[in-house]
Design an enzyme around this catalytic site. Structure first.
Site, mmCIF file in Angstrom:
data_model
loop_
_atom_site.group_PDB
_atom_site.id
_atom_site.type_symbol
_atom_site.label_atom_id
_atom_site.label_comp_id
_atom_site.label_asym_id
_atom_site.label_seq_id
_atom_site.Cartn_x
_atom_site.Cartn_y
_atom_site.Cartn_z
ATOM 1 N N HIS A 53 -114.393 36.567 -13.150
ATOM 2 C CA HIS A 53 -115.218 37.495 -12.367
ATOM 3 C C HIS A 53 -114.662 38.820 -12.708
ATOM 4 C CE1 HIS A 53 -116.590 34.539 -8.831
ATOM 5 N NE2 HIS A 53 -116.462 34.166 -9.999
ATOM 6 N N GLU A 55 -113.573 41.283 -10.816
ATOM 7 C CA GLU A 55 -112.309 41.890 -10.356
ATOM 8 C C GLU A 55 -111.143 41.142 -10.501
ATOM 9 O OE1 GLU A 55 -115.227 40.746 -8.796
ATOM 10 O OE2 GLU A 55 -115.908 41.853 -7.272
ATOM 11 N N CYS A 83 -115.900 38.485 -4.230
ATOM 12 C CA CYS A 83 -115.945 36.990 -3.636
ATOM 13 C C CYS A 83 -114.501 36.599 -2.729
ATOM 14 C CB CYS A 83 -116.271 36.013 -4.684
ATOM 15 S SG CYS A 83 -115.211 35.656 -5.851
ATOM 16 N N CYS A 86 -111.711 36.763 -5.649
ATOM 17 C CA CYS A 86 -111.377 37.847 -6.044
ATOM 18 C C CYS A 86 -110.795 38.819 -4.877
ATOM 19 C CB CYS A 86 -112.355 38.637 -6.574
ATOM 20 S SG CYS A 86 -113.155 38.030 -8.034
#
Ligand SMILES: [Zn+2]
Length: 155
Positions: A53, A55, A83, A86
């Protein structure tokens, strides 16, 4: 335009680049002392890594390349609320501050789901609590998400 908006604009630009590169529309920018020190975009498809992702990928790459593993003096700008995974990664690196645009609930509504304030759920139940500013350039962030998830499912 204040600094938060300037850096958020960059995160949103990265979210558009992620789509141009064949991935999902999420971008992240890491800032220290008013300077961008690292950026990353979602790369889940091109890296064949569902955990890459914006991050979490940024944290892994930044820490590996710099040897810095304590981010309490850093701010992360994320085009969309991080999420659970992260947000958890942000706890493990002791991120000082998180700024995000659209919320997880905004994103999940586009996908026809309920969503939740996932970053707060993680931070509130963890040993480390980054400062959070939500909703910066939310409309711009949301426009990119709507554009993509209007025609793509979530990976
Ligand atoms: Zn994530």
């Amino acid at each position: 335009m204040d600094n938060d908006e300037t850096f958020m604009k960059q995160a949103i630009e990265l979210s558009k680049l992620a789509v141009a590169h064949g991935n999902e529309p999420f971008g992240a920018v890491l800032v220290k002392d008013g300077e961008v020190v690292f950026t990353n975009e979602n790369q889940i498809y091109t890296r064949h890594d569902p955990t890459f992702h914006g991050e979490a990928g940024l944290i892994r790459e930044f820490c590996a390349q710099t040897g810095v593993a304590d981010l309490r003096e850093y701010t992360m700008y994320s085009s969309c609320e991080p999420c659970f995974m992260c947000s958890g990664a942000m706890v493990w690196v002791k991120l000082g501050r998180l700024v995000y645009g659209a919320s997880n609930t905004d994103l999940e509504h586009i996908l026809g789901n309920e969503g939740c304030n996932c970053s707060a759920l993680v931070f509130d139940n963890s040993f480390w609590h980054p400062q959070v500013t939500a909703g910066v350039l939310r409309d711009e962030s949301l426009a990119v998400l709507k554009d993509y998830f209007g025609t793509h499912s979530k990976g």
